[in-house]
Scaffold this active site. Structure first.
Site, PDB file in Angstrom:
ATOM      1  N   ASP A 117       3.892  -3.407  11.291  1.00 55.12           N
ATOM      2  CA  ASP A 117       3.962  -4.419  10.264  1.00 55.12           C
ATOM      3  C   ASP A 117       4.758  -5.578  10.876  1.00 55.12           C
ATOM      4  OD1 ASP A 117       3.826  -5.295   7.584  1.00 55.12           O
ATOM      5  OD2 ASP A 117       5.971  -4.881   7.444  1.00 55.12           O
ATOM      6  N   ASP A 131       8.598  -1.224   7.166  1.00 52.36           N
ATOM      7  CA  ASP A 131       9.929  -1.136   6.543  1.00 52.36           C
ATOM      8  C   ASP A 131       9.903  -1.323   5.043  1.00 52.36           C
ATOM      9  OD1 ASP A 131       9.192  -3.844   6.600  1.00 52.36           O
ATOM     10  OD2 ASP A 131      11.271  -4.390   6.257  1.00 52.36           O
ATOM     11  N   ASP A 151       4.642  -0.590   2.462  1.00 56.98           N
ATOM     12  CA  ASP A 151       4.168   0.149   3.638  1.00 56.98           C
ATOM     13  C   ASP A 151       4.068   1.648   3.366  1.00 56.98           C
ATOM     14  OD1 ASP A 151       4.106  -2.155   5.164  1.00 56.98           O
ATOM     15  OD2 ASP A 151       6.220  -1.986   5.691  1.00 56.98           O
TER      16      ASP A 151
END
Length: 640
Positions: A342, A536, A540
């Site tokens: 990400d 994080d 997610d």
């Protein structure tokens, strides 16, 4: 002594932590040693003091039982539980058959030796547990609760409620997660993050349980109960890590299940067939050889050294500020070929900061920053905040007159009587100011004084210092494809991917698109390859759970992400992914060294035993020696 092969790993590595645990283990060891000393004395008396046969036999039996009653008892108990074949059973059969052929001293000595090996093994396993426990020496013993009258009282951390105020003095551990309401200090975060540099904190900053307060007195408003605090979660993770077994461990448990019966049958054949077939062969001699065969073939070394190897690997990672939630994930890291990352909060810091100041027409950077800070004084936008943070000086509000926010454009304000404009390109066009249009990626604030352009400031989500190095390290450790997913614009995604050497990126994704992309990539991989996802945020969580190995940034990451992940990186550094991959490689190497060592030594001594060269003494040495060497080898990974 040790439990059976089947439940050995779990019971050894998962006894709950008690404050008295070390002393409990030590008193056990002391008890066993004193038993063995008594047994040894009885053995020497029975062997060397002249007395009638019955009395000496009686002494041998007593010596045998003092040394090994627990092994015999466990063998009997397990037989009734249907777990016929384990090392307790093998040792019991071997020593009783030694009694049968009237090799009394050997029967007792073998049991003694076996127990000495068990002690060694127990101590070594405990050391590896203790190294993890030391790392976990972050559990706070008390919290200073601030009372209504302003005094403080020392209470147990689990009695504190959310919203209470606690006082943390210099040198104390932070007992619960919360926000600072008064005071400034620096925090030693090394126990959680492995980070050696102290982190400075001030009012409004969050502190996590497990940090150690270095120098200032702070008051903290508690935001989470003790049962939900960072420390408790980490301790639970590490405690439960050993219950998730790696394929190698499962393989060994299965192996022991088939191996032991096979060995017992071979020993029976060895005891019965040669005396019937070969002329002059006696039952006594072949029963003795069969007993030796049984002792040597005991799979202790394998069954113990493998969990200890993985346990050492998990401990080693946690010393480096990386939590691995199970040895299956540690082993799985060796097969990662795709890493999906990400962007925000993982590769970048996830907060705005000034990345560039470009003054023009005779201004300098500090003047430009000062202008922008004054212009943004009354704005609470994150961009305004990042400018004020960078400008650090005290703002003298008397210098500001006529403040006017122009929606969607920026701010018009008088500073020291001069008109200052700060905002986007539309603002400059609105006032017909000729300016140099910047093509940089991020948010650009153009500044003009008295209708004259003076420069611009670039604000962007800064890339983490070690992101590029982290990606290079992963590729060095065998990752073939690094893929970045982001909700940001294509331009931003492209700029970051280029800068960091990322192979492919997908931009402008919504959370549900991330799962779809994940599925596409999962479909690409080979049967033995694994996909890891690093993230994080709350959004997610589904992707972390869906990937083969989910890695969460735990320092600033959301709780949901940390729960869903298989590996948690406590200091948010992307380079730690390479580090934990290296730990996984070292662990795998050590575990396989142990398997090969144990099988080779066993095989060698089995042949010697069957041919009649090895005696009981060598047999026990082969078993105990290999176990101790394997455990010590497994401890090496902690030192790396």
């Amino acid at each position: 002594g040790l439990p059976t092969a089947e439940n050995k790993e779990t019971s050894q590595l998962e006894e709950p932590h008690h404050p008295h645990e070390h002393s409990h283990v030590e008193s056990n060891v002391k008890k066993t040693i004193s038993r063995l000393v008594i047994s040894l004395v009885l053995l020497l008396v029975a062997n060397f003091v002249p007395m009638n046969e019955l009395l000496s036999l009686g002494l041998f039996v007593v010596a045998y039982l003092v040394a090994g009653y627990d092994v015999v008892w466990r063998a009997i108990k397990n037989m009734f539980n249907g777990q016929l074949f384990d090392e307790n059973f093998l040792m019991t059969i071997a020593t009783i058959s030694a009694f049968y052929i009237q090799e009394y001293p050997e029967a007792v000595a073998v049991m003694l030796f076996y127990q000495v090996g068990e002690i060694f093994q127990g101590v070594a396993v405990n050391r590896s547990r203790r190294s993890i426990a030391d790392l976990m020496d972050i559990r706070p013993d008390y919290a200073n609760l601030k009372l209504a009258d302003g005094n403080t009282k020392s209470v147990a951390p689990d009695t504190i409620r959310v919203g209470d105020t606690i006082v943390i003095r210099p040198g104390e551990k932070v007992p619960l997660d919360g926000k600072i309401i008064t005071g400034i200090s620096s925090m030693d975060t090394s126990a959680l993050t492995g980070e050696s540099v102290p982190r400075s904190v001030t009012v409004k900053d969050s502190v996590l349980s497990g940090f150690i307060n270095k120098n200032g007195l702070i008051e903290v408003e508690v935001e989470k109960l003790f049962s939900e605090s960072t420390v408790t979660k980490i301790l639970d993770l590490v405690e439960n890590a050993s219950s998730r077994k790696a394929p190698t461990e499962n393989f060994i448990t299965k192996f022991a299940r088939y191996y032991t019966p096979a060995v017992v049958i071979m020993a029976l054949v060895l005891a019965i067939v040669p005396p019937l077939v070969f002329p002059g062969a006696t039952f006594n001699e072949w029963i003795y050889r069969a007993s030796i065969f049984l002792v040597i073939s005991c799979p202790c070394a394998l069954v113990v050294s493998i969990p200890v190897g993985f346990f050492g690997g998990i401990g080693s990672a946690s010393q480096k500020g990386i939590l691995v939630k199970g040895s299956n994930f540690l082993e799985g890291l060796n097969d990662i070929k795709y890493v999906i990352m990400d962007k925000t909060g993982t590769l970048t810091k996830g907060r705005f900061e000034i990345t560039d100041i470009e003054p023009e027409n005779g201004w300098d950077k500090q003047q430009l920053l000062e202008l922008a800070a004054y212009a943004e004084t009354h704005s609470s936008h994150p961009i305004a905040e990042s400018i004020k943070e960078k400008y650090k000086e005290k703002i003298d509000e008397n210098r500001i007159t006529e403040y006017n926010e122009i929606s969607g454009h920026g701010i018009q304000v008088k500073v020291d009587g001069k008109e200052v404009l700060a905002g986007n390109a539309k603002l400059m066009q609105e006032f017909n100011i000729s300016f140099r249009d910047s093509k940089e990626i991020g948010t650009i604030i153009y500044l003009a004084v008295a209708k004259k352009y003076v420069g611009h400031i670039l604000i962007a989500d800064a890339i983490k210092e070690d992101a590029a190095a982290g990606i290079a390290l992963m590729k060095e450790k065998g990752v073939e494809h690094v893929i970045m997913l982001t909700g940001d614009s294509k331009a931003v995604g492209e700029a970051v991917a280029k800068k960091l050497g990322i192979d492919e990126f997908y931009a402008e994704l919504l959370p549900q698109d991330k799962v779809e992309k994940m599925e596409e990539i999962m479909a690409r991989k080979g049967p033995k390859e694994k996909v890891a996802f690093v993230g994080d945020g709350i959004n997610d969580t589904p992707v972390l759970a869906r990937s083969d190995i989910g890695i969460a940034m735990g320092g600033l990451g959301s709780d949901a992400a940390i729960e869903a992940a298989d590996i948690v990186i406590m200091d948010d550094k992307p380079s730690k992914i390479g580090t934990v991959m290296q730990v996984a490689k070292d662990t795998r190497r050590i575990v396989w060294q142990n398997i090969i060592l144990a099988l080779a030594v066993k095989g060698f001594f089995l042949i010697l035993g069957a041919v009649g060269i090895a005696t009981m003494w060598e047999a026990v040495f082969a078993d105990v020696g290999v176990t101790v060497i394997a455990v010590l080898n497994a401890m090496r990974v902690l030192k790396k």
